[in-house]
Design a protein around this motif. Structure first.
Motif, mmCIF file in Angstrom:
data_model
loop_
_atom_site.group_PDB
_atom_site.id
_atom_site.type_symbol
_atom_site.label_atom_id
_atom_site.label_comp_id
_atom_site.label_asym_id
_atom_site.label_seq_id
_atom_site.Cartn_x
_atom_site.Cartn_y
_atom_site.Cartn_z
ATOM 1 N N THR A 88 13.901 17.573 4.226
ATOM 2 C CA THR A 88 14.423 18.178 3.542
ATOM 3 C C THR A 88 14.048 17.950 1.947
ATOM 4 N N ASP A 89 13.645 16.460 1.696
ATOM 5 C CA ASP A 89 13.420 15.980 0.470
ATOM 6 C C ASP A 89 12.109 16.033 -0.022
ATOM 7 N N GLN A 90 11.610 16.972 -0.640
ATOM 8 C CA GLN A 90 9.890 17.068 -1.035
ATOM 9 C C GLN A 90 9.397 15.917 -1.645
ATOM 10 N N THR A 91 10.272 14.977 -2.289
ATOM 11 C CA THR A 91 9.840 13.763 -3.097
ATOM 12 C C THR A 91 9.243 12.724 -1.935
ATOM 13 N N LEU A 92 9.725 12.880 -0.858
ATOM 14 C CA LEU A 92 9.546 12.130 0.038
ATOM 15 C C LEU A 92 8.124 12.244 0.963
ATOM 16 N N LEU A 93 7.479 13.242 0.290
ATOM 17 C CA LEU A 93 6.247 13.577 0.608
ATOM 18 C C LEU A 93 5.040 13.182 -0.492
ATOM 19 N N ASP A 94 5.662 12.986 -1.463
ATOM 20 C CA ASP A 94 4.609 12.357 -2.479
ATOM 21 C C ASP A 94 4.499 10.898 -2.208
ATOM 22 N N PRO A 95 3.195 10.581 -2.918
ATOM 23 C CA PRO A 95 2.812 9.023 -2.477
ATOM 24 C C PRO A 95 3.984 8.205 -3.027
ATOM 25 N N ILE A 120 0.897 -1.113 0.044
ATOM 26 C CA ILE A 120 0.014 -0.125 0.244
ATOM 27 C C ILE A 120 1.053 1.240 -0.028
ATOM 28 N N ALA A 121 2.278 1.025 -0.390
ATOM 29 C CA ALA A 121 3.104 2.167 -0.395
ATOM 30 C C ALA A 121 2.605 3.516 -1.295
ATOM 31 N N ASP A 122 1.418 2.966 -2.276
ATOM 32 C CA ASP A 122 1.128 4.216 -3.026
ATOM 33 C C ASP A 122 -0.159 4.795 -2.612
ATOM 34 N N ARG A 123 -0.445 4.583 -1.121
ATOM 35 C CA ARG A 123 -1.610 4.940 -0.247
ATOM 36 C C ARG A 123 -0.881 5.978 0.556
ATOM 37 N N LEU A 124 0.598 5.917 0.791
ATOM 38 C CA LEU A 124 1.178 6.582 1.786
ATOM 39 C C LEU A 124 2.381 7.636 1.115
ATOM 40 N N PRO A 125 2.670 8.640 1.897
ATOM 41 C CA PRO A 125 3.854 9.358 1.594
ATOM 42 C C PRO A 125 5.101 8.436 1.469
ATOM 43 N N ALA A 126 5.981 8.707 0.300
ATOM 44 C CA ALA A 126 7.017 7.859 0.234
ATOM 45 C C ALA A 126 7.908 7.740 1.262
ATOM 46 N N GLY A 127 7.956 9.016 2.057
ATOM 47 C CA GLY A 127 9.100 8.794 3.397
ATOM 48 C C GLY A 127 8.497 7.894 4.358
ATOM 49 N N LEU A 128 7.384 7.354 4.317
ATOM 50 C CA LEU A 128 6.866 6.398 5.405
ATOM 51 C C LEU A 128 6.874 5.140 5.069
ATOM 52 N N THR A 129 7.440 4.044 5.848
ATOM 53 C CA THR A 129 7.399 2.726 5.605
ATOM 54 C C THR A 129 6.557 1.870 6.771
ATOM 55 N N ILE A 130 5.767 1.059 6.268
ATOM 56 C CA ILE A 130 4.988 0.315 7.387
ATOM 57 C C ILE A 130 5.845 -0.697 8.072
ATOM 58 N N THR A 131 5.849 -0.588 9.462
ATOM 59 C CA THR A 131 6.738 -1.530 9.949
ATOM 60 C C THR A 131 5.829 -2.702 10.898
ATOM 61 N N GLY A 132 4.716 -2.478 11.250
ATOM 62 C CA GLY A 132 3.727 -3.333 12.021
ATOM 63 C C GLY A 132 2.294 -2.989 11.714
#
Length: 253
Positions: free
Chosen positions: A242-249, A210-222
């Motif tokens: 600092t990296d704007q792309t990590l706020l994109d899906p 579901i990475a496309d449903r979350l900002p790229a800078g977030l990773t599900i760990t549990g």
């Protein structure tokens, strides 16, 4: 002629020093108070702007420790952000994030992690692309109960699956515990014995990105069920500051 005794002048400097110390302490306390009053609003504004949240978004901000030394050093030791209801990339829930080593003059976070609590409706939407027959979902800790229908030997059969959710490699996992077919409860081994390869989709652990449903800078760990809510544990990339792309899906492989 009588001599006149002259009283020695009292030393006043200890009292002056004490007064100065008291005044300094008062100023420090006042500065700390002002900082604690102003800082949350500044942080809140930055977060709302960066995440493109509504201007009236409810967001609580709290910094740990004595702030003045941290401000002088240019880095906050620990910062807590929480909201009872926030929507990111279509997912709505209660969020709680803790960041450490927060730079005040620009730069990456030392670390950050958090949790998002969502209800069964939100979890059901996240699992929409699963291959499992999920038409409705109920949460009964520690499992989720998915109900739907399948076609078996040309006949539509109502099925209820008991699933244990989790996370692996940034994706959601769903591990079947048992299935109810036509009112009969069967565990994984019984399903395999009765239906062989046809039962594979009901017995094998499924992995759902579901990475496309979350900002790229977030990773599900549990992912776990707590009462009637699903709790998603997240790791936050420190470069998200600092990296704007990590706020994109994010992107699913």
């Amino acid at each position: 002629m009588e001599s006149i005794a002259v009283e020695p002048k009292r030393r006043r400097w200890p009292w002056v020093l004490l007064v100065l110390l008291v005044l300094l302490a008062v100023l420090v306390v006042a500065a700390e108070f002002i900082t604690r009053s102003v800082l949350p609003g500044i942080v809140r504004g930055i977060v709302i702007e960066q995440l493109d949240l509504p201007a009236d978004q409810q967001l609580d901000v709290e910094a740990d420790g004595i702030l003045l030394p941290q401000l002088i050093a240019g880095r906050l030791d620990e910062l807590h952000l929480s909201s009872d209801r926030v929507t990111l990339e279509g997912v709505t829930g209660a969020a709680d994030v803790t960041a450490t080593g927060v730079p005040l003059r620009g730069g990456d976070l030392a670390s950050a992690s958090g949790t998002v609590r969502i209800d069964q409706t939100q979890l059901s939407a996240l699992l929409a692309n699963s291959e499992l027959p999920i038409e409705s979902l109920a949460l009964e800790a520690p499992n989720a109960i998915a109900s739907g229908s399948i076609s078996l030997f040309g006949t539509s059969i109502e099925v209820s699956l008991t699933l244990t959710p989790g996370a692996k490699d940034g994706a959601i996992t769903l591990t079947p515990v048992s299935a109810t077919l036509g009112g009969v409860v069967l565990d994984a081994q019984q399903l395999n014995d009765r239906f062989g390869s046809l039962a594979a989709q009901f017995t094998a652990t499924q992995q759902l990105c579901i990475a496309d449903r979350l900002p790229a800078g977030l990773t599900i760990t549990g992912l776990r069920i707590d009462g009637t809510e699903a709790v998603i544990d997240l790791d936050v990339d420190g470069a998200i500051a600092t990296d704007q792309t990590l706020l994109d899906p994010g992107v699913c492989p």
